[in-house]
Design an enzyme around this catalytic site. Structure first.
Site, PDB file in Angstrom:
ATOM      1  N   GLY A   1      19.030   1.799 -14.372  1.00 57.35           N
ATOM      2  CA  GLY A   1      20.360   2.400 -14.230  1.00 57.35           C
ATOM      3  C   GLY A   1      21.274   1.624 -13.299  1.00 57.35           C
ATOM      4  O   GLY A   1      22.430   1.326 -13.644  1.00 57.35           O
TER       5      GLY A   1
ATOM      6  N   ASP B   1      17.414  -8.314  -7.224  1.00 53.65           N
ATOM      7  CA  ASP B   1      16.849  -7.082  -6.659  1.00 53.65           C
ATOM      8  C   ASP B   1      15.350  -7.254  -6.543  1.00 53.65           C
ATOM      9  O   ASP B   1      14.774  -8.206  -7.086  1.00 53.65           O
ATOM     10  CB  ASP B   1      17.188  -5.868  -7.536  1.00 53.65           C
ATOM     11  CG  ASP B   1      17.342  -4.579  -6.715  1.00 53.65           C
ATOM     12  OD1 ASP B   1      16.881  -4.556  -5.559  1.00 53.65           O
ATOM     13  OD2 ASP B   1      17.920  -3.612  -7.237  1.00 53.65           O
TER      14      ASP B   1
ATOM     15  N   ARG C   1      25.441   6.982  -4.390  1.00 50.13           N
ATOM     16  CA  ARG C   1      24.240   7.512  -5.029  1.00 50.13           C
ATOM     17  C   ARG C   1      24.107   8.982  -4.643  1.00 50.13           C
ATOM     18  O   ARG C   1      24.336   9.358  -3.492  1.00 50.13           O
ATOM     19  CB  ARG C   1      23.021   6.722  -4.521  1.00 50.13           C
ATOM     20  CG  ARG C   1      21.718   7.050  -5.216  1.00 50.13           C
ATOM     21  CD  ARG C   1      20.546   6.392  -4.493  1.00 50.13           C
ATOM     22  NE  ARG C   1      20.506   4.950  -4.641  1.00 50.13           N
ATOM     23  CZ  ARG C   1      19.863   4.330  -5.613  1.00 50.13           C
ATOM     24  NH1 ARG C   1      19.231   5.003  -6.541  1.00 50.13           N
ATOM     25  NH2 ARG C   1      19.846   3.006  -5.666  1.00 50.13           N
TER      26      ARG C   1
ATOM     27  N   ASN D   1     -13.535  14.220 -17.090  1.00 52.43           N
ATOM     28  CA  ASN D   1     -12.540  14.990 -16.332  1.00 52.43           C
ATOM     29  C   ASN D   1     -11.537  14.096 -15.590  1.00 52.43           C
ATOM     30  O   ASN D   1     -10.738  14.581 -14.799  1.00 52.43           O
ATOM     31  CB  ASN D   1     -13.231  15.917 -15.335  1.00 52.43           C
ATOM     32  CG  ASN D   1     -13.948  15.167 -14.225  1.00 52.43           C
ATOM     33  OD1 ASN D   1     -14.156  13.947 -14.327  1.00 52.43           O
ATOM     34  ND2 ASN D   1     -14.336  15.872 -13.173  1.00 52.43           N
ATOM     35  N   GLY D   2     -11.599  12.769 -15.829  1.00 51.37           N
ATOM     36  CA  GLY D   2     -10.633  11.858 -15.220  1.00 51.37           C
ATOM     37  C   GLY D   2     -11.126  11.140 -13.976  1.00 51.37           C
ATOM     38  O   GLY D   2     -10.442  10.250 -13.465  1.00 51.37           O
TER      39      GLY D   2
ATOM     40  N   LYS E   1      28.419   0.937  -4.005  1.00 48.93           N
ATOM     41  CA  LYS E   1      28.066   2.037  -4.901  1.00 48.93           C
ATOM     42  C   LYS E   1      27.781   3.308  -4.125  1.00 48.93           C
ATOM     43  O   LYS E   1      27.522   3.287  -2.926  1.00 48.93           O
ATOM     44  CB  LYS E   1      26.825   1.671  -5.735  1.00 48.93           C
ATOM     45  CG  LYS E   1      25.552   1.573  -4.924  1.00 48.93           C
ATOM     46  CD  LYS E   1      24.370   1.220  -5.790  1.00 48.93           C
ATOM     47  CE  LYS E   1      23.093   1.191  -4.953  1.00 48.93           C
ATOM     48  NZ  LYS E   1      21.915   0.810  -5.705  1.00 48.93           N
TER      49      LYS E   1
ATOM     50  N   ARG F   1       9.094   2.882  -2.079  1.00 51.78           N
ATOM     51  CA  ARG F   1      10.437   3.444  -1.889  1.00 51.78           C
ATOM     52  C   ARG F   1      10.430   4.666  -0.981  1.00 51.78           C
ATOM     53  O   ARG F   1      11.476   5.050  -0.458  1.00 51.78           O
ATOM     54  CB  ARG F   1      11.057   3.795  -3.249  1.00 51.78           C
ATOM     55  CG  ARG F   1      11.548   2.574  -4.002  1.00 51.78           C
ATOM     56  CD  ARG F   1      11.966   2.893  -5.414  1.00 51.78           C
ATOM     57  NE  ARG F   1      10.818   3.119  -6.284  1.00 51.78           N
ATOM     58  CZ  ARG F   1      10.888   3.282  -7.597  1.00 51.78           C
ATOM     59  NH1 ARG F   1      12.071   3.238  -8.184  1.00 51.78           N
ATOM     60  NH2 ARG F   1       9.815   3.461  -8.326  1.00 51.78           N
TER      61      ARG F   1
END
Length: 329
Positions: free
Chosen positions: A240, A233, A207, A48-49, A205, A107
């Site tokens: 992207g 980065d 977003r 079942n994981g 930029k 993030r």
């Protein structure tokens, strides 16, 4: 006869190195640098994981270091590391250090709007509750995540590893260090110093806050014409942002573009996007596994294992981790 109120034992410390199943190649490499073997364990998934972990050797009284790279499926590997920590705690390990080369949910470190979670803090709370005494991680998305964990955090920096490689390969070129957004200009300045006082530029930029992976790259601020641009980065996920940045720089007349980032998440079509974006070379570290099917011409993967091993050794010997970075950690 005088009886003593305390009995002295033999002072000894034993380092045990344990690994989850997400990135065994990195764990093996770190173990080799430490000159230890990975503690044998039984780890498997039920039908079942659910995850089961049992260590095959005693860990009582040891200084335990548990490494897990949080690649996709990220929730499975987070849960596995938590279960490993719980097993260590219940088996009386003296100190437990969770090594997360890539910190999961980094993030989600603040609320952009109401009714949103701060999942990076939740991760820290989960590991603290599970029994972790110390966290070791590499290039957090934002440095203040260190404050989410109520205990020592060793925040290792891959910048020296990456910048040394770039300096060796492109040191004779006219290099400009490019930040993909205004928020990383401070990091770009550190890179510029590492590369011998190079100029920096950044990409202004916009977003869409409702579509977090979609970026509209605007204009380049700084001189890039005829120069070799190094776009830096902390991570590349869908690719992207970086791909648009490369196209923008080439459009502004850059002689060439190199991408350098610590964490190659490479979700979805990211490898194809990076392969055709026009970058001369893409450089990552192996904090996350990059399988053969995600590799492409022009990709270089540097090993973070020596740095992790030195940090583990320093923590085990109660030495300085900051000194690994010339006092700049």
């Amino acid at each position: 006869m005088i009886t003593m109120s305390a009995k002295s034992g033999t002072p000894k410390k034993n380092l045990m190195f344990l690994s989850g199943r997400a990135h065994p190649e990195l764990a093996e490499e770190v173990a080799k640098h430490l000159n230890v073997s990975i503690t044998p364990q039984s780890a498997y998934d039920f039908a079942n994981g659910e995850i089961f972990v049992r260590f095959e050797e005693s860990v009582r009284g040891t200084d335990a270091f548990v490494i897990q790279s949080h690649a996709a499926p990220i929730n499975q590997w987070v849960m596995e590391q938590l279960i490993m920590v719980d097993a260590l705690k219940r088996a009386s390990a003296k100190r437990i250090t969770a090594i997360m080369p890539f910190y999961p949910y980094a993030r989600q470190d603040k609320k952009h709007k109401g009714r949103e979670p701060i999942s990076a803090r939740l991760i820290a709370d989960l590991f603290r509750t599970a029994g972790v005494d110390r966290i070791m991680t590499v290039d957090l998305h934002t440095a203040q995540i260190q404050g989410f964990f109520d205990g020592p955090v060793d925040h290792l920096l891959a910048q020296t590893l990456l910048s040394s490689y770039v300096k060796d390969v492109y040191g004779n070129s006219e290099v400009t260090v490019v930040s993909p957004d205004a928020g990383r200009t401070k990091l770009a300045e550190k890179w510029a110093d590492d590369l011998g006082g190079r100029p920096i530029a950044f990409i202004h930029k916009t977003r869409d806050p409702l579509r977090p992976n979609d970026v509209v790259a605007n204009r380049v601020v700084g001189d890039v014409r005829g120069r070799m641009c190094v776009v830096i980065d902390d991570m590349v996920d869908t690719g992207g942002t970086i791909a648009k940045a490369v196209e923008q720089l080439i459009g502004e007349g850059a002689a060439g573009v190199v991408i350098a980032a610590t964490h190659g998440v490479l979700s979805g079509d990211a490898p194809e996007r990076l392969a055709r974006c026009g970058a001369h070379e893409v450089v990552f570290t192996n904090t996350l596994p990059i399988p053969d099917e995600k590799r492409f011409p022009g990709l270089t993967v540097l090993s973070i294992a020596p740095l992790l091993a030195r940090a583990i050794q320093a923590v085990f010997e109660d030495g300085s981790v900051t000194s690994l970075f010339d006092g700049n950690a």
